[in-house]
Scaffold this motif. Structure first.
Motif, PDB file in Angstrom:
ATOM      1  N   GLY A  20       0.663  -1.221  -0.261  1.00  0.00           N
ATOM      2  CA  GLY A  20       0.049  -0.122  -0.145  1.00  0.00           C
ATOM      3  C   GLY A  20       0.931   1.195   0.115  1.00  0.00           C
ATOM      4  N   GLU A  21       1.721   1.223   0.739  1.00  0.00           N
ATOM      5  CA  GLU A  21       2.821   2.229   0.831  1.00  0.00           C
ATOM      6  C   GLU A  21       3.529   2.423  -0.407  1.00  0.00           C
ATOM      7  OE1 GLU A  21       6.006   4.246   3.925  1.00  0.00           O
ATOM      8  OE2 GLU A  21       5.374   2.238   4.032  1.00  0.00           O
ATOM      9  N   ILE A  22       3.803   1.439  -0.953  1.00  0.00           N
ATOM     10  CA  ILE A  22       4.521   1.743  -2.247  1.00  0.00           C
ATOM     11  C   ILE A  22       3.541   2.111  -3.296  1.00  0.00           C
ATOM     12  CG2 ILE A  22       5.601   0.158  -4.374  1.00  0.00           C
ATOM     13  CD1 ILE A  22       6.898  -1.421  -1.983  1.00  0.00           C
ATOM     14  N   ALA A  23       2.376   1.703  -3.515  1.00  0.00           N
ATOM     15  CA  ALA A  23       1.405   2.093  -4.406  1.00  0.00           C
ATOM     16  C   ALA A  23       0.882   3.602  -4.138  1.00  0.00           C
ATOM     17  CB  ALA A  23       0.213   1.296  -4.351  1.00  0.00           C
ATOM     18  N   PHE A  24       1.110   4.052  -2.861  1.00  0.00           N
ATOM     19  CA  PHE A  24       0.753   5.602  -2.763  1.00  0.00           C
ATOM     20  C   PHE A  24       2.022   6.346  -3.233  1.00  0.00           C
ATOM     21  CE2 PHE A  24       1.336   9.074   0.118  1.00  0.00           C
ATOM     22  CZ  PHE A  24       0.425   9.784  -0.079  1.00  0.00           C
ATOM     23  N   TRP A  25       3.337   6.008  -2.986  1.00  0.00           N
ATOM     24  CA  TRP A  25       4.295   6.560  -3.391  1.00  0.00           C
ATOM     25  C   TRP A  25       4.454   6.766  -4.959  1.00  0.00           C
ATOM     26  CZ3 TRP A  25       8.538   3.454  -0.027  1.00  0.00           C
ATOM     27  CH2 TRP A  25       8.743   4.011   1.047  1.00  0.00           C
ATOM     28  N   LYS A  26       3.993   5.671  -5.578  1.00  0.00           N
ATOM     29  CA  LYS A  26       3.898   5.731  -6.964  1.00  0.00           C
ATOM     30  C   LYS A  26       2.997   6.828  -7.713  1.00  0.00           C
ATOM     31  CE  LYS A  26       4.304   1.844  -9.456  1.00  0.00           C
ATOM     32  NZ  LYS A  26       4.094   0.240  -9.904  1.00  0.00           N
ATOM     33  N   GLU A  27       1.771   6.859  -7.036  1.00  0.00           N
ATOM     34  CA  GLU A  27       0.799   7.906  -7.187  1.00  0.00           C
ATOM     35  C   GLU A  27       1.122   9.136  -6.802  1.00  0.00           C
ATOM     36  OE1 GLU A  27      -2.065   7.566  -9.207  1.00  0.00           O
ATOM     37  OE2 GLU A  27      -1.205   5.663  -9.464  1.00  0.00           O
ATOM     38  N   GLU A  28       1.789   9.234  -5.821  1.00  0.00           N
ATOM     39  CA  GLU A  28       2.291  10.602  -5.331  1.00  0.00           C
ATOM     40  C   GLU A  28       3.613  11.266  -6.291  1.00  0.00           C
ATOM     41  OE1 GLU A  28       2.987  12.345  -1.005  1.00  0.00           O
ATOM     42  OE2 GLU A  28       4.275  10.809  -1.516  1.00  0.00           O
ATOM     43  N   LEU A  29       4.205  10.375  -6.722  1.00  0.00           N
ATOM     44  CA  LEU A  29       5.373  10.780  -7.651  1.00  0.00           C
ATOM     45  C   LEU A  29       4.748  11.372  -8.882  1.00  0.00           C
ATOM     46  CD1 LEU A  29       8.217   7.885  -7.203  1.00  0.00           C
ATOM     47  CD2 LEU A  29       8.541  10.334  -6.535  1.00  0.00           C
TER      48      LEU A  29
END
Length: 128
Positions: A20-29
């Motif tokens: 979940g954290e990695i998915a959030f980071w991808k979207e945030e980037l």
């Protein structure tokens, strides 16, 4: 000396948190890159544009790190499935070491990425 045990429910919970954290980071980037691209079209100051370009490069780098983390996590899960099928999972000290090492990688990335975001927000606040 007792062998370390990694309970499946704890590992699975942590893996889900990390995904979940990695998915959030991808979207945030993606959002950061869109926003920085918008600023490039609005500002002509070379120093500001150079700094924005530097941030874009750092976000590209972090995107690569995030992809590497996701790939490593997926590989770890494949390994765990194979071990689980063979009935070796609970006593696998190597698995525990790998899990802890991955946790350290996530914590390091979390800290570095958070610091980059703070820096970007300070820059935007002061310059744009």
């Amino acid at each position: 000396m007792e062998k370390p045990v990694l309970y499946n429910s704890n590992r699975e919970f942590e893996h889900q948190q990390w995904k979940g954290e990695i998915a959030f980071w991808k979207e945030e980037l993606k959002s950061f890159n869109i926003k920085l691209s918008e600023f490039i079209t609005r500002w002509g100051d070379k120093e500001v544009l150079d700094r924005i370009g530097d941030y874009q490069k750092q976000f590209i780098f972090h995107g690569g790190v995030i992809e590497d983390l996701l790939e490593a996590l997926e590989q770890q899960e494949v390994f765990i499935m194979a071990q689980s099928d063979a009935g070796k999972l609970k006593k696998d000290t190597e698995l525990v070491k790998k899990h802890k090492a991955f946790r350290n990688r996530m914590e390091t990335q979390r800290e570095i990425y958070a610091e980059l975001k703070k820096d970007v927000f300070r820059f935007l606040e002061n310059n744009l």
